[in-house]
Write a protein that holds these residues in place. Structure first.
Motif, PDB file in Angstrom:
ATOM      1  N   ALA A 188       0.844  -1.188   0.032  1.00 20.16           N
ATOM      2  CA  ALA A 188      -0.099   0.049  -0.111  1.00 20.16           C
ATOM      3  C   ALA A 188       0.817   1.301   0.119  1.00 20.16           C
ATOM      4  CB  ALA A 188      -0.957  -0.053   1.286  1.00 20.16           C
ATOM      5  N   ALA A 189       1.863   1.163   0.948  1.00 19.83           N
ATOM      6  CA  ALA A 189       2.702   2.599   1.042  1.00 19.83           C
ATOM      7  C   ALA A 189       3.314   2.980  -0.423  1.00 19.83           C
ATOM      8  CB  ALA A 189       3.831   2.520   1.928  1.00 19.83           C
ATOM      9  N   ASP A 190       3.641   2.174  -1.320  1.00 20.24           N
ATOM     10  CA  ASP A 190       3.981   2.280  -2.824  1.00 20.24           C
ATOM     11  C   ASP A 190       2.903   2.806  -3.611  1.00 20.24           C
ATOM     12  OD1 ASP A 190       6.352   2.145  -4.788  1.00 20.24           O
ATOM     13  OD2 ASP A 190       4.751   0.728  -5.764  1.00 20.24           O
ATOM     14  N   LEU A 191       1.859   2.494  -3.444  1.00 18.87           N
ATOM     15  CA  LEU A 191       0.619   3.046  -4.264  1.00 18.87           C
ATOM     16  C   LEU A 191       0.351   4.447  -3.844  1.00 18.87           C
ATOM     17  CD1 LEU A 191      -1.479   0.044  -3.997  1.00 18.87           C
ATOM     18  CD2 LEU A 191      -0.164   0.523  -5.859  1.00 18.87           C
ATOM     19  N   ALA A 192       0.526   4.701  -2.604  1.00 15.14           N
ATOM     20  CA  ALA A 192       0.391   6.220  -1.955  1.00 15.14           C
ATOM     21  C   ALA A 192       1.591   7.061  -2.510  1.00 15.14           C
ATOM     22  CB  ALA A 192       0.355   6.036  -0.647  1.00 15.14           C
ATOM     23  N   GLY A 193       2.816   6.367  -2.612  1.00 11.80           N
ATOM     24  CA  GLY A 193       3.807   7.470  -3.142  1.00 11.80           C
ATOM     25  C   GLY A 193       3.423   7.660  -4.669  1.00 11.80           C
ATOM     26  N   HIS A 194       3.298   6.625  -5.270  1.00 13.93           N
ATOM     27  CA  HIS A 194       3.118   6.870  -6.916  1.00 13.93           C
ATOM     28  C   HIS A 194       1.940   8.025  -6.876  1.00 13.93           C
ATOM     29  CE1 HIS A 194       5.635   3.912  -8.778  1.00 13.93           C
ATOM     30  NE2 HIS A 194       5.222   3.011  -7.966  1.00 13.93           N
ATOM     31  N   ASP A 195       1.156   8.076  -6.266  1.00 11.50           N
ATOM     32  CA  ASP A 195       0.023   9.073  -6.223  1.00 11.50           C
ATOM     33  C   ASP A 195       0.375  10.398  -5.783  1.00 11.50           C
ATOM     34  OD1 ASP A 195      -1.674   7.344  -7.325  1.00 11.50           O
ATOM     35  OD2 ASP A 195      -3.040   7.088  -5.624  1.00 11.50           O
ATOM     36  N   GLY A 196       1.500  10.192  -4.986  1.00  8.80           N
ATOM     37  CA  GLY A 196       2.160  11.680  -4.575  1.00  8.80           C
ATOM     38  C   GLY A 196       1.228  12.212  -3.232  1.00  8.80           C
ATOM     39  N   ASP A 197       0.589  11.216  -2.637  1.00  9.84           N
ATOM     40  CA  ASP A 197      -0.220  11.542  -1.484  1.00  9.84           C
ATOM     41  C   ASP A 197       0.144  11.289  -0.128  1.00  9.84           C
ATOM     42  OD1 ASP A 197      -2.612  11.711   0.277  1.00  9.84           O
ATOM     43  OD2 ASP A 197      -3.791  10.890  -1.067  1.00  9.84           O
ATOM     44  N   PHE A 198       0.842  12.174   0.586  1.00 16.83           N
ATOM     45  CA  PHE A 198       1.762  12.100   1.462  1.00 16.83           C
ATOM     46  C   PHE A 198       0.829  11.820   2.755  1.00 16.83           C
ATOM     47  CE2 PHE A 198       1.679  16.401   0.600  1.00 16.83           C
ATOM     48  CZ  PHE A 198       1.156  17.041   1.925  1.00 16.83           C
ATOM     49  N   ARG A 199      -0.376  12.319   2.642  1.00 14.72           N
ATOM     50  CA  ARG A 199      -1.387  12.108   3.934  1.00 14.72           C
ATOM     51  C   ARG A 199      -1.578  10.718   3.994  1.00 14.72           C
ATOM     52  NH1 ARG A 199      -1.445  17.093   6.128  1.00 14.72           N
ATOM     53  NH2 ARG A 199      -1.283  18.700   4.697  1.00 14.72           N
ATOM     54  N   LEU A 200      -2.255  10.241   2.841  1.00 13.57           N
ATOM     55  CA  LEU A 200      -2.595   8.754   2.761  1.00 13.57           C
ATOM     56  C   LEU A 200      -1.404   7.992   2.817  1.00 13.57           C
ATOM     57  CD1 LEU A 200      -4.325   6.664   1.615  1.00 13.57           C
ATOM     58  CD2 LEU A 200      -3.581   6.827  -0.647  1.00 13.57           C
ATOM     59  N   LYS A 201       0.103   8.245   2.582  1.00 15.01           N
ATOM     60  CA  LYS A 201       1.041   7.384   2.852  1.00 15.01           C
ATOM     61  C   LYS A 201       1.390   7.410   4.240  1.00 15.01           C
ATOM     62  CE  LYS A 201       5.569   6.471   1.166  1.00 15.01           C
ATOM     63  NZ  LYS A 201       6.887   6.572   0.302  1.00 15.01           N
ATOM     64  N   ALA A 202       1.267   8.423   5.007  1.00 12.49           N
ATOM     65  CA  ALA A 202       1.414   8.445   6.568  1.00 12.49           C
ATOM     66  C   ALA A 202       0.336   7.678   7.170  1.00 12.49           C
ATOM     67  CB  ALA A 202       1.187   9.876   7.134  1.00 12.49           C
ATOM     68  N   ASN A 203      -0.851   7.716   6.675  1.00 14.48           N
ATOM     69  CA  ASN A 203      -2.002   6.719   7.040  1.00 14.48           C
ATOM     70  C   ASN A 203      -1.630   5.175   6.970  1.00 14.48           C
ATOM     71  OD1 ASN A 203      -5.055   5.640   6.873  1.00 14.48           O
ATOM     72  ND2 ASN A 203      -4.803   7.415   8.342  1.00 14.48           N
ATOM     73  N   VAL A 204      -1.062   5.095   5.815  1.00 13.70           N
ATOM     74  CA  VAL A 204      -0.808   3.592   5.415  1.00 13.70           C
ATOM     75  C   VAL A 204       0.327   3.090   6.318  1.00 13.70           C
ATOM     76  CG1 VAL A 204       0.506   2.188   3.774  1.00 13.70           C
ATOM     77  CG2 VAL A 204      -1.492   3.718   3.099  1.00 13.70           C
ATOM     78  N   ALA A 205       1.211   3.886   7.141  1.00 16.17           N
ATOM     79  CA  ALA A 205       2.311   3.707   7.702  1.00 16.17           C
ATOM     80  C   ALA A 205       1.712   3.189   9.154  1.00 16.17           C
ATOM     81  CB  ALA A 205       3.330   4.689   7.842  1.00 16.17           C
ATOM     82  N   LYS A 206       0.766   4.184   9.482  1.00 15.41           N
ATOM     83  CA  LYS A 206       0.154   3.935  10.836  1.00 15.41           C
ATOM     84  C   LYS A 206      -0.653   2.673  10.767  1.00 15.41           C
ATOM     85  CE  LYS A 206      -4.038   6.184  12.960  1.00 15.41           C
ATOM     86  NZ  LYS A 206      -4.573   7.388  13.072  1.00 15.41           N
ATOM     87  N   ARG A 207      -1.342   2.164   9.726  1.00 16.24           N
ATOM     88  CA  ARG A 207      -2.072   1.034   9.369  1.00 16.24           C
ATOM     89  C   ARG A 207      -1.134  -0.218   9.586  1.00 16.24           C
ATOM     90  NH1 ARG A 207      -4.919   1.146   4.353  1.00 16.24           N
ATOM     91  NH2 ARG A 207      -5.433  -1.266   4.833  1.00 16.24           N
ATOM     92  N   ILE A 208       0.132  -0.162   9.001  1.00 17.56           N
ATOM     93  CA  ILE A 208       1.010  -1.169   8.867  1.00 17.56           C
ATOM     94  C   ILE A 208       1.641  -1.272  10.493  1.00 17.56           C
ATOM     95  CG2 ILE A 208       3.575  -1.625   8.318  1.00 17.56           C
ATOM     96  CD1 ILE A 208       3.030  -0.301   5.530  1.00 17.56           C
ATOM     97  N   ASP A 209       1.751  -0.186  11.060  1.00 19.10           N
ATOM     98  CA  ASP A 209       2.047  -0.189  12.490  1.00 19.10           C
ATOM     99  C   ASP A 209       1.297  -0.943  13.420  1.00 19.10           C
ATOM    100  OD1 ASP A 209       4.382   1.184  14.440  1.00 19.10           O
ATOM    101  OD2 ASP A 209       2.360   1.084  15.441  1.00 19.10           O
TER     102      ASP A 209
END
Ligand code: ZN
Ligand code: ZN
Length: 408
Positions: A300-321
């Motif tokens: 998931a974090a890669d998909l958020a990165g490709h979208d350039g969506d840093f808030r989504l990526k931070a949220n993905v990191a929280k879910r991974i945690d």
């Protein structure tokens, strides 16, 4: 014998500082008590997956993380594209990247991407799949949009042939020419396939409807970039370990399969943003009961990165945690866990970059360092220093007591 190994690869998790996050990376900005616990009790470092400044694909990155030198085993993208669309690839197979393209009555290429066709390429592909020519099995599958993959299977095939794709428009497709005498059969099959693709696709109902709707017909397949699937030694052959992989994405699954890992399908592990990370964590713990090594890829974090969506990526990191919390609590005491990424996919670049990725190794035998949190910069100060991707497995094998002494 030795201890167990669990490798968690957060695809594309690495990033660069984001102004709107007060200069933090998406990972650094996320609430992540479990990752921080692993980093705090573990030993940390950063990894250049291939080499400093080299931008890895997910395929070459996973080869490196499995201890294989991508410069030696990655001979062409074709076979890995085939894995990416979910085809089974065996050693000795030759595969090509392909385009659905448009030719006119004079057989000149008028559009290499068939009007950027998006829909119903699966129907077109099915009409070309599972054919045989001179004893060579021929498979074809659609990829995303105008892309597809041609896969040839027989003994004695060679990837040393020229591209039928002319790489320009207004000219006829090129003949596939063998570059060595051994490649003659491969070239004959490819030429026969291209000819047949035009015969079948030109009459295909999907294309008749496209013409009626004023769209360009996808009436020929143009292959390029032949690659040979090498025989990769399995993890069992190299290290005497049984191994399993949990991944949602076909490309990563394919690489793990050719590395000899058992694939474990997890309900809800989609490889998308909606993937069920807790289900993956539970499945990983279960797999550790009967495998020496388990690899988990979370896309998931890669998909958020490709979208350039840093808030989504931070949220993905929280879910991974959260999933790491479940993993940590259920982790057997004799297992070493590595938490890392296969490359950085910074939101500002919207693509993979050569930035090194954070790494934390947690387990009974690590010499823990002073790093207290899991992040790109914090891990750079850790006891593992700066490693290459191909170093990860040797380090883990040594901690797990699975290596032979070098010398007396
Ligand atoms: Zn990746
Ligand atoms: Zn990516």
């Amino acid at each position: 014998m030795g201890d167990g190994i669990l490798v968690v690869i957060c695809d594309g998790l690495g990033d660069r500082p984001v102004k709107a996050l007060k200069g933090a990376t998406p990972l650094e900005s996320a609430v992540r008590p479990n990752m921080n616990h692993l980093a705090g009790r573990g030993v940390c470092g950063i990894m250049d997956i291939i080499a400093p400044g080299v931008r890895p694909g997910s395929d070459t990155a996973h080869l490196a993380l499995l201890g294989l030198d991508p410069y030696k085993v990655y001979t062409g993208r074709g076979p890995f594209e085939a894995m990416g669309v979910g085809m089974e690839v065996r050693p000795g197979d030759v595969a090509f990247r392909c385009n659905f393209s448009t030719v006119n009555d004079k057989m000149e290429v008028v559009d290499r991407r068939a009007g950027r066709i998006k829909d119903r390429t699966d129907e077109l592909a099915r009409s070309l799949d599972n054919w045989e020519f001179e004893g060579v099995k021929v498979y074809f599958k659609e990829g995303t949009e105008h892309r597809g993959v041609l896969l040839l299977r027989a003994a004695g095939l060679s990837p040393l042939v020229s591209d039928p794709d002319p790489h320009e428009e207004g000219v006829r497709p090129h003949d596939c020419v063998p570059k060595t005498p051994e490649a003659a059969l491969t070239a004959r099959v490819v030429n026969a396939f291209v000819k047949r693709s035009h015969q079948i696709l030109n009459e295909h109902p999907v294309n008749k409807e496209r013409i009626k709707a004023g769209q360009k017909p996808a009436n020929i397949i143009l292959p390029r970039g032949a690659g040979l699937m090498p025989h990769l030694p399995t993890i069992k052959e190299r290290f005497g370990m049984t191994s399993a992989a949990i991944a949602g994405v076909a490309l990563v699954k394919g690489i793990c399969r050719v590395a000899g890992m058992e694939l474990i399908d997890v309900k809800g592990a989609t490889g998308g943003l909606d993937t069920d990370m807790n289900a993956k964590a539970e499945a990983a713990l279960k797999a550790l009961e009967c495998h020496d090594m388990v690899l988990v890829n979370i896309k998931a974090a890669d998909l958020a990165g490709h979208d350039g969506d840093f808030r989504l990526k931070a949220n993905v990191a929280k879910r991974i945690d959260k999933a790491m919390g479940a993993l940590r609590k259920g982790l057997p005491s004799d297992v070493h866990l590595a938490l890392t990424a296969d490359h950085s996919t910074p939101c500002c670049a919207k693509d993979h970059t050569g930035d090194p990725v954070p790494l934390a190794i947690y387990g009974p035998n690590v010499r823990s360092d002073n790093v207290k949190s899991f992040g790109e910069r914090a891990c750079a100060l850790g006891g593992l220093g700066r490693l290459r991707g191909t170093d990860l497995l040797p380090v883990l094998l040594d901690l797990a007591g699975r290596t032979q002494k070098f010398g007396a």
